[in-house]
Design a protein around this motif. Structure first.
Motif, mmCIF file in Angstrom:
data_model
loop_
_atom_site.group_PDB
_atom_site.id
_atom_site.type_symbol
_atom_site.label_atom_id
_atom_site.label_comp_id
_atom_site.label_asym_id
_atom_site.label_seq_id
_atom_site.Cartn_x
_atom_site.Cartn_y
_atom_site.Cartn_z
ATOM 1 N N CYS A 193 42.369 28.963 40.766
ATOM 2 C CA CYS A 193 42.129 30.352 41.160
ATOM 3 C C CYS A 193 43.337 30.950 41.866
ATOM 4 O O CYS A 193 43.697 32.098 41.618
ATOM 5 C CB CYS A 193 40.901 30.448 42.073
ATOM 6 N N MET A 225 45.267 32.189 38.509
ATOM 7 C CA MET A 225 44.523 33.441 38.620
ATOM 8 C C MET A 225 44.981 34.322 39.770
ATOM 9 O O MET A 225 44.527 35.445 39.922
ATOM 10 C CB MET A 225 43.018 33.148 38.763
ATOM 11 N N THR A 230 44.325 34.455 42.846
ATOM 12 C CA THR A 230 43.279 34.925 43.754
ATOM 13 C C THR A 230 42.865 33.803 44.687
ATOM 14 O O THR A 230 42.409 32.748 44.234
ATOM 15 C CB THR A 230 42.045 35.407 42.971
ATOM 16 N N MET A 239 40.466 31.982 46.785
ATOM 17 C CA MET A 239 39.003 31.945 46.844
ATOM 18 C C MET A 239 38.476 31.106 48.016
ATOM 19 O O MET A 239 37.331 31.253 48.414
ATOM 20 C CB MET A 239 38.448 31.382 45.532
ATOM 21 N N TYR A 297 31.554 35.426 37.026
ATOM 22 C CA TYR A 297 32.492 34.772 37.940
ATOM 23 C C TYR A 297 33.935 35.116 37.570
ATOM 24 O O TYR A 297 34.739 35.501 38.420
ATOM 25 C CB TYR A 297 32.274 33.255 37.879
ATOM 26 N N SER A 298 34.261 34.999 36.299
ATOM 27 C CA SER A 298 35.631 35.279 35.865
ATOM 28 C C SER A 298 35.952 36.768 35.976
ATOM 29 O O SER A 298 37.079 37.147 36.306
ATOM 30 C CB SER A 298 35.865 34.780 34.436
ATOM 31 N N VAL A 330 37.155 37.495 39.409
ATOM 32 C CA VAL A 330 38.561 37.089 39.583
ATOM 33 C C VAL A 330 39.493 38.121 38.952
ATOM 34 O O VAL A 330 40.509 38.512 39.538
ATOM 35 C CB VAL A 330 38.797 35.694 38.957
ATOM 36 N N SER A 382 39.640 41.417 40.966
ATOM 37 C CA SER A 382 40.401 41.233 42.206
ATOM 38 C C SER A 382 41.900 41.326 41.943
ATOM 39 O O SER A 382 42.635 42.014 42.653
ATOM 40 C CB SER A 382 40.049 39.879 42.827
ATOM 41 N N ARG A 383 42.351 40.651 40.892
ATOM 42 C CA ARG A 383 43.787 40.653 40.593
ATOM 43 C C ARG A 383 44.230 41.997 40.012
ATOM 44 O O ARG A 383 45.345 42.455 40.277
ATOM 45 C CB ARG A 383 44.115 39.522 39.617
ATOM 46 N N MET A 402 40.317 29.085 33.212
ATOM 47 C CA MET A 402 39.484 28.692 34.350
ATOM 48 C C MET A 402 38.810 27.357 34.038
ATOM 49 O O MET A 402 38.637 26.503 34.915
ATOM 50 C CB MET A 402 38.426 29.763 34.630
#
Length: 524
Positions: free
Chosen positions: A194, A198, A200, A202, A260-261, A264, A267-268, A331
């Motif tokens: 993550c 990703m 991010t 977490m 969930y993805s 992520v 957020s990005r 992921m």
């Protein structure tokens, strides 16, 4: 009743059209099918029965018997045999580099098996499941995300998340009872993917939410369901599978993982748009504030930049759905496979205290009491590197892969027909007695330079091989060595299950049904 000449002519015309359109196609299909059945009949296999084929033993037993049954077939039929999954799907299974070499060297046999179609609802047609022009363009787009310089920049995250793992394991090290270390490894690896790929943070390990736990359980469930469905031809059609309780649970798991993805991604994306805004305002500190330095550019940044870039007809190169299917793919692949490799390495070191102490001595010699921050020094951990590779030999994270054969291919004395499903069993290929004389023994010396030089190139393929090899294998090895080294540096590991006591689950990822039970003792 009178029939007019016009009706007769129309009937004849329709008959001729039907004959021209359908009979040649039917003849062509029959000819191809006859050829397919003829070639499959020459390949060793068990007696087939109507409807089910010869996969009845796999269907009638629990999935934790899968490897045991395949082992029996390898022993009985050799390194190449066939299994009929129902009356139409013929699968050819190989467990020798001699056969795999032809596939890995080919630029034709690169299409994933139809089994991977069962993953489309979850992963779409991302890098793992796509083929043709789409796969080539995605591979080219994403390769820069795994450049050496970027991986060096991720080392800080690997160390930070390993430190968090060590603090969590500290409480366990004060207990006399053994515990399952695998869930902690999986959480650590998800934390890492993550924050690195990703982009991010977490903090999953410090605060494991119900959402995090549900995501990890969903991945395991969907992986288990994929093999379950493949072995049952009556569940192949989506409309039938969706009516079953397992199908409904599968779909709910996919929705959960997509949510969930998506979190992520959003957020990005928000950070990316902030970055653009700061650039337009002439703020030169956006890279430092948002952690989007070039050397730390996350995998997801490449996807988001492509979404805002203009391709043909001034359309974005990637849509939101394109981004999600690649994020879902990485992921999963970016944490699950690596967590498996780490867990099995920990297990094997816990079974072999002498080797474990040699690894600890190597760590002391190269790092002393320092953290494992230097990637240059990490590359000097030669024994640890061999231990990880030996763990991947004995317990490959991905125990088998499958391809769709689009053209006939000669494997040894047999011809595999076009449209066959070809399954390559790395789990057994890595246990070839001709290559590894004591195939079930943990022996890191199998990966000494001189031993590797003598070995055929495809005798050890934990990250697949050829043009469809794993794009993130260097990332995985760097993460695995960092996490394992951090644990060995601080704790003595004792594994309490013998290999014979393990119950292996060959889902998409190789797992132990009862986890990886260990005891930890502080080194100081």
């Amino acid at each position: 009743m009178d029939v007019s000449p016009t009706e007769v002519l129309l009937s004849l015309l329709l008959f001729v059209v039907a004959w021209v359109l359908f009979v040649p196609r039917l003849q062509s299909w029959y000819s191809r099918r006859s050829r397919f059945n003829s070639l499959m009949a020459k390949i060793p296999g068990r007696k087939s029965i109507p409807i089910i084929g010869d996969c009845y033993e796999l269907v009638s037993n629990p999935q934790n018997k899968f490897l045991e049954i395949i082992a029996g077939l390898v022993k009985e039929k050799g390194a190449l045999f066939r299994i009929w999954i129902g009356p139409f799907m013929g699968s050819v299974h190989i467990s020798s580099w001699k056969y795999a070499e032809e596939i890995f060297n080919s630029n034709v046999h690169i299409e994933k098996s139809s089994t991977y179609d069962f993953l489309h609802k979850w992963l779409g047609t991302g890098l793992l499941t796509s083929t043709g022009a789409k796969w080539h363009s995605r591979r080219k787009l994403l390769t820069p995300a795994f450049h050496r310089a970027i991986l060096d920049g991720f080392q800080e995250v690997f160390v930070d998340k390993s430190d968090t793992l060590l603090k969590i394991l500290e409480a366990k090290s004060n207990q006399s009872e053994a515990f399952d270390i695998a869930p902690y490894i999986w959480q650590c690896s998800l934390d890492i993917i993550c924050e690195t790929s990703m982009g991010t943070k977490m903090s999953i390990q410090e605060n494991v939410s119900k959402e995090d736990e549900a995501y990890l359980k969903s991945i395991s469930f969907v992986a288990e369901t994929t093999l379950y469905r493949f072995l049952r031809p009556w569940l192949h059609p989506n409309f039938i599978f969706n009516l079953t309780s397992k199908g409904r649970a599968h779909n709910n798991s996919v929705k959960l993982m997509h949510a969930y993805s998506n979190k992520v991604i959003q957020s990005r994306k928000k950070e990316y748009l902030q970055k653009l805004g700061m650039k337009s305002n002439g703020n030169s500190e956006e890279n430092e504030d948002l952690g989007i330095k070039k050397k730390r550019q996350a995998f997801i940044d490449i996807l988001i930049e492509a979404a805002f870039a203009e391709g043909h007809e001034k359309k974005p190169i990637l849509s939101d759905e394109d981004i999600r299917e690649e994020v879902d793919t990485f992921m999963f692949e970016g944490h699950d496979t690596t967590a498996s490799a780490i867990s099995w390495t920990i297990y094997l070191l816990g079974l072999h205290p002498e080797t474990q102490e040699e690894v600890a001595a190597e760590l002391t010699e190269i790092f002393g009491d320092e953290k494992i921050k230097s990637t240059q020094k990490l590359s000097e951990l030669r024994l640890l590197d061999r231990c990880v590779r030996e763990a991947l030999r004995l317990y490959p994270s991905v125990p088998m892969i499958a391809r769709k054969i689009r053209e006939e291919v000669k494997l040894g004395e047999y011809t595999v027909p076009a449209e066959a499903e070809l399954v390559i069993h790395m789990f057994y290929m890595h246990r070839d007695k001709e290559i590894f004389p004591e195939p079930d023994k943990f022996n890191p010396d199998n990966f000494l330079p001189e031993a590797c030089e003598k070995r055929p190139p495809y005798a050890f393929v934990p990250f697949s091989a050829g043009s469809r090899n794993c794009i993130g294998q260097k990332f995985a090895m760097q993460e695995a060595k960092t996490v394992v080294a951090s644990i060995v540096q601080k704790y003595k590991i004792e594994s309490i299950q013998s290999p014979q006591e393990l119950i292996l689950l060959p889902e998409l990822i190789l797992r132990s049904e009862n986890g990886i039970k260990v005891r930890l003792r502080p080194r100081k």
